[in-house]
Design a protein around this motif. Structure first.
Motif, PDB file in Angstrom:
ATOM      1  N   ILE A 154       1.066  -1.215   0.108  1.00  0.00           N
ATOM      2  CA  ILE A 154      -0.127   0.007   0.065  1.00  0.00           C
ATOM      3  C   ILE A 154       0.833   1.232  -0.166  1.00  0.00           C
ATOM      4  O   ILE A 154       0.495   2.291  -0.626  1.00  0.00           O
ATOM      5  CB  ILE A 154      -0.848  -0.211   1.239  1.00  0.00           C
ATOM      6  CG1 ILE A 154      -1.929  -1.075   1.027  1.00  0.00           C
ATOM      7  CG2 ILE A 154      -1.694   1.141   1.367  1.00  0.00           C
ATOM      8  CD1 ILE A 154      -2.803  -1.421   2.350  1.00  0.00           C
ATOM      9  N   ILE A 155       1.968   1.197   0.814  1.00  0.00           N
ATOM     10  CA  ILE A 155       2.766   2.398   0.641  1.00  0.00           C
ATOM     11  C   ILE A 155       3.437   2.437  -0.487  1.00  0.00           C
ATOM     12  O   ILE A 155       3.745   3.560  -0.993  1.00  0.00           O
ATOM     13  CB  ILE A 155       3.869   2.137   1.920  1.00  0.00           C
ATOM     14  CG1 ILE A 155       3.232   2.172   3.266  1.00  0.00           C
ATOM     15  CG2 ILE A 155       4.980   3.210   1.844  1.00  0.00           C
ATOM     16  CD1 ILE A 155       4.208   1.883   4.386  1.00  0.00           C
ATOM     17  N   ALA A 156       3.832   1.458  -1.243  1.00  0.00           N
ATOM     18  CA  ALA A 156       4.601   1.633  -2.651  1.00  0.00           C
ATOM     19  C   ALA A 156       3.655   2.181  -3.612  1.00  0.00           C
ATOM     20  O   ALA A 156       3.939   2.915  -4.432  1.00  0.00           O
ATOM     21  CB  ALA A 156       4.964   0.141  -2.913  1.00  0.00           C
ATOM     22  N   LEU A 162       1.015   4.061  -3.018  1.00  0.00           N
ATOM     23  CA  LEU A 162       0.856   5.579  -2.674  1.00  0.00           C
ATOM     24  C   LEU A 162       2.263   6.291  -3.020  1.00  0.00           C
ATOM     25  O   LEU A 162       1.998   7.408  -3.694  1.00  0.00           O
ATOM     26  CB  LEU A 162       0.468   5.826  -1.069  1.00  0.00           C
ATOM     27  CG  LEU A 162      -0.913   5.494  -0.681  1.00  0.00           C
ATOM     28  CD1 LEU A 162      -0.921   5.407   0.798  1.00  0.00           C
ATOM     29  CD2 LEU A 162      -1.819   6.365  -1.244  1.00  0.00           C
ATOM     30  N   LEU A 163       3.282   5.887  -2.714  1.00  0.00           N
ATOM     31  CA  LEU A 163       4.380   6.331  -3.176  1.00  0.00           C
ATOM     32  C   LEU A 163       4.549   6.748  -4.538  1.00  0.00           C
ATOM     33  O   LEU A 163       4.929   7.867  -5.169  1.00  0.00           O
ATOM     34  CB  LEU A 163       5.526   5.449  -2.655  1.00  0.00           C
ATOM     35  CG  LEU A 163       7.065   6.237  -2.915  1.00  0.00           C
ATOM     36  CD1 LEU A 163       7.404   7.540  -2.284  1.00  0.00           C
ATOM     37  CD2 LEU A 163       8.159   5.095  -2.733  1.00  0.00           C
TER      38      LEU A 163
END
Length: 100
Positions: free
Chosen positions: A2-4, A6-7
């Protein structure tokens, strides 16, 4: 993951917004993004496409087919960010904001 997602979305939205603002075009990053993705996926250098194109494109096709689903989702979020940057720039210009 999820962080990737968004990033990549925020990264390519920001890069696309700045490029669209500086170059006065609405879809610069949306056009350049597939080239960036191919450079990320590919293990060969750019010169291999000119010196040995048959093998280079064959290896690129193999790399694309073998790409895991997580990578496809992450890279797709970057494309969504690049396209959204073009839409936002177009909306801002239509509403009278002149950027550079």
């Amino acid at each position: 993951m999820i962080i990737a997602i968004l990033l990549y979305f925020v990264l390519f939205f920001g890069i696309g917004f700045i490029l669209n603002m500086l170059l006065r075009a609405s879809w610069v990053m949306a056009v350049l993004y597939p080239v960036v993705v191919l450079l990320i996926i590919d293990s060969l250098g750019i010169g291999a496409y000119f010196t040995n194109p048959g093998e280079a494109f064959s290896e690129l096709g193999t790399s694309l087919v073998q790409l895991p689903l997580a990578d496809i989702i992450i890279l797709s979020s970057g494309m969504v960010g690049a396209v959204l940057a073009g839409i936002v720039i177009r909306m801002l210009r239509d509403r009278g904001y002149q950027m550079f």
